[in-house]
Write an enzyme that holds these catalytic residues in place. Structure first.
Site, PDB file in Angstrom:
ATOM      1  CB  ILE A   1      15.129 -18.386 -38.940  1.00  0.00           C
ATOM      2  CG1 ILE A   1      16.591 -18.047 -39.223  1.00  0.00           C
ATOM      3  CG2 ILE A   1      14.836 -18.358 -37.446  1.00  0.00           C
ATOM      4  CD1 ILE A   1      16.984 -16.634 -38.771  1.00  0.00           C
TER       5      ILE A   1
ATOM      6  CB  THR B   1      16.860 -19.712 -56.058  1.00  0.00           C
ATOM      7  OG1 THR B   1      17.429 -18.812 -57.004  1.00  0.00           O
ATOM      8  CG2 THR B   1      17.942 -20.366 -55.254  1.00  0.00           C
ATOM      9  CB  VAL B   2      12.564 -20.541 -53.428  1.00  0.00           C
ATOM     10  CG1 VAL B   2      11.813 -21.223 -52.299  1.00  0.00           C
ATOM     11  CG2 VAL B   2      13.428 -19.393 -52.893  1.00  0.00           C
TER      12      VAL B   2
ATOM     13  CE  LYS C   1      12.528 -10.956 -45.783  1.00  0.00           C
ATOM     14  NZ  LYS C   1      13.989 -10.922 -46.042  1.00  0.00           N
TER      15      LYS C   1
ATOM     16  N   GLY D   1      25.369 -10.158 -57.624  1.00  0.00           N
ATOM     17  CA  GLY D   1      24.001 -10.670 -57.707  1.00  0.00           C
ATOM     18  C   GLY D   1      23.326 -10.820 -56.352  1.00  0.00           C
TER      19      GLY D   1
ATOM     20  CD  GLU E   1      14.540  -8.975 -53.799  1.00  0.00           C
ATOM     21  OE1 GLU E   1      14.007  -9.276 -54.878  1.00  0.00           O
ATOM     22  OE2 GLU E   1      14.297  -9.577 -52.738  1.00  0.00           O
TER      23      GLU E   1
END
Lengths: 428, 428
Positions: free
Chosen positions: A138, A14-15, A207, A189, A192
């Site tokens: 962000i 996707t990314v 993170k 979906g 993960e």
């Protein structure tokens, strides 16, 4: 006009597709802003044949990400494969060693291997950037490392896993159990491949570890995080918390104390009127606190093609513009080794318990709390039909140690029906 | 280790003193983060003798800011005097012309003279930075110019004048009139020496003009802003809006349309459950929308010593770290001249009116709206004792032109008791 900046992109999920799309669609804008053309020389992914909805025919194909990362016609290696080591780490190291800059969205790799990779990048004089690794779209890495560079950071907090926040919000709005909503989210979906990364808090903790290192000038220390996922959050606790004016969030908190660095990722109660309390669904929020700036709140999409690709492109544009910084904001060799501190910072706690329904039960519990030095701020006993009475307590600020003593002594009173639930209330 | 970065600071009000304090107190931190010592060579202000609560004895004194800005021992001129021209502009120009970088908190100077100053800075190869000029401690310039550099920006919005938001919030919470709360805020020192800068929306409009230029690659165009202050917001409207689920905010909105750049700074209704609707008191909020990232919300203190000094230091640290960008994110000579567009973007509107209390009055108004193509989403008539009936209407999306026609025709019906109030509802 400078030479074009040529990318090699490994990972076309996707990314990766989002990044390709931005580079194709916004060529004029990107050139106006960075003063350079940004081009793609080559791409790499596991499956070459797959239709990804975007044309890749102009780009060379490499099966091997290391080969991609070290191509002569690549200036920046864009790592979007994921995984804390394996091909992602091998290709990142290979790229840095031959003098490429690296942009990655890989929180696991940074959280586990960030120190070594930062030292390597800085020894080679290259950039290693990862805006997309934390809180999706962000621009929190930039806000913390650059925007608040004049501050001593006092606390960093965040709801940084959209799937967990989706599950907790859906539980509250639907009244369904964790198990039911987990199955729903998995079916949609939203989780993960290994859902434990989400619901176990691991992804969010990766993170937090990255933010801590930047905020406090310490080596990234994932193992130092007190970690608890959302699997044990019950619909009863969500309802009871709501009744007392709180929401339950999987909240990461990092703060420096006299005893070392406290890093916690755990379900917490936050006031339902606070920005964190009002955060619904898959949105992310990060709260940065500095001695000069006070509290800064950043809110946005934490995942998805566009937002994550936007963050990757922020790093690419910085590199195109010649903006270079140490990986964690100060030289990696100058980062301190943090002492992981068990949480000693006092906080109010939420307690939910069931008491045997006989005279004096509540008095015994109140006495035990008092003896442990835990004072009660609010208490509610609910009407009930069963043999045990549901009781909620919100304490005044107390330490985790005092609370643990109190819970252990409660167990000995003989009036407890089952295990009590204790959750920290994070003050905002 | 590089040479120290030496500052000359002109203006020693709240913000200037805050900057001096950070540089004195956080010397170790700043050096770790930027790799250089940051020092102050000289300062300047109107009154030398005043006790500012911070020692200035280590710094040379200049009465003349131009002399300060051009001193040999100054690398960065920090302009904190304010004013769109006069000494601030003269000293900024002088500094740039002799090869100094400039950091300023001066929104008026940037909004009015930004294009010329940017061209000068870029011709001289120097930085002109102004994070502190917009939304105080919130690192919004950096978020927009760098963090969202991969996005086509679709809309920028913000509550960027804390004094106005304080007044509107206090009106709602106290039930007092604008005049009463204005006097209260003035007495507390919350307003500029010329309060019109605050309540007339000028200060906030300066900030919006700056954000627009960065967001849309256009020359800063303060005169193109449709500007209306909060002086005419009545307690009746605040109450009625609340009753319909809205808050009234002095909201700046900039968006690019097919007809040009729309920039509005005016009282608007926003949903009371939205982040903007929940913003109370003097806090600022900026909402950035990009095609890839979606919506990013930034919240923090918009004024005050610490927050504003934090923003000044972000710019100083960027310069110390060697991070250089064009003033508005792309070369000033490449910025487009924007066509100021009167707002044609359809929006729902809030209408409050008093109707003569006789049969058919409401039907006439509804008919007039229908004829102008304005359809009604919600309507409320309140019980009343007087000869006129208070009526609230929320329309479906309509253009300002259609609404103006409707209002003009309403006036001709003979059923209106007094002037109606019309406020835009900004959708989030």
């Amino acid at each position: 006009m400078s030479d074009p900046l040529r990318l090699g992109i490994a990972g076309l999920g996707t990314v990766g597709v989002g990044v390709v799309r931005i580079i194709r669609q916004q060529a004029v804008l990107l050139e106006a802003r960075t003063g350079r053309k940004i081009t793609i020389s080559a791409v790499s992914a596991r499956s070459r044949g797959k239709d990804r909805g975007v044309s890749l025919k102009d780009y060379a194909w490499e099966d091997d990400p290391v080969a991609l990362a070290t191509r002569d016609d690549v200036d920046v290696f864009v790592e979007l494969m994921g995984g804390e080591d394996g091909p992602a780490k091998a290709a990142t190291e290979a790229a840095l060693k031959v003098g490429k800059d690296v942009v990655t969205a890989n929180k696991a790799m940074l959280a586990i291997n960030g120190q070594a990779l930062a030292e390597l990048a800085e020894a080679e004089g290259r950039s290693l950037r990862y805006e997309a690794a934390v809180a999706g779209g962000i621009p929190v890495i930039k806000a913390l490392m650059e925007g608040l560079a004049g501050n001593e950071i006092t606390r960093v907090m965040g709801v940084m896993n959209g799937s967990c926040n989706y599950i907790l919000t859906r539980m509250e709005n639907s009244g369904k159990t964790y198990q039911e909503i987990f199955a729903e989210a998995d079916g949609l979906g939203y989780l993960e491949a290994d859902p434990q990364l989400d619901v176990g808090g691991i992804d969010a903790a990766h993170k937090l570890a990255i933010l801590s290192a930047i905020a406090f000038g310490t080596k990234v220390d994932f193992d130092g995080i007190q970690l608890e996922g959302i699997e044990r959050v019950s619909i009863e606790d969500i309802r009871a918390a709501a009744d007392m004016g709180y929401k339950i969030k999987l909240l990461g908190v990092a703060q420096k104390t006299g005893r070392g660095l406290e890093q916690r990722m755990q379900p917490c109660l936050v006031p339902d009127t606070s920005p964190l309390g009002q955060l619904e669904g898959g949105t992310n929020m990060v709260v940065l606190e500095g001695d000069a700036v006070g509290q800064i709140v950043l809110r946005g999409a934490g995942a998805g093609e566009g937002p994550t690709a936007s963050a990757v492109m922020a790093d690419v544009c910085d590199i195109a513009r010649g903006l270079r910084l140490p990986v964690f904001g100060q030289p990696a060799t100058s980062l301190q080794t943090s002492t992981a501190a068990q949480s000693q910072t006092p906080a109010p706690y939420y307690l939910r318990m069931a008491l045997v329904d006989k005279p004096g039960a509540l008095a015994k519990i109140a006495a035990v709390l008092g003896e442990a030095g835990v004072s009660i701020y609010r208490m509610r006993q609910y009407e009930h039909d069963s043999a045990s009475a549901p009781v909620l307590i919100v304490t005044h600020k107390t330490t985790h140690a005092a609370l643990r003593d109190a819970l252990s002594n409660m167990d000995k009173t003989g009036v407890m029906a089952g295990e009590p639930v204790a959750l920290r209330i994070e003050e905002l």
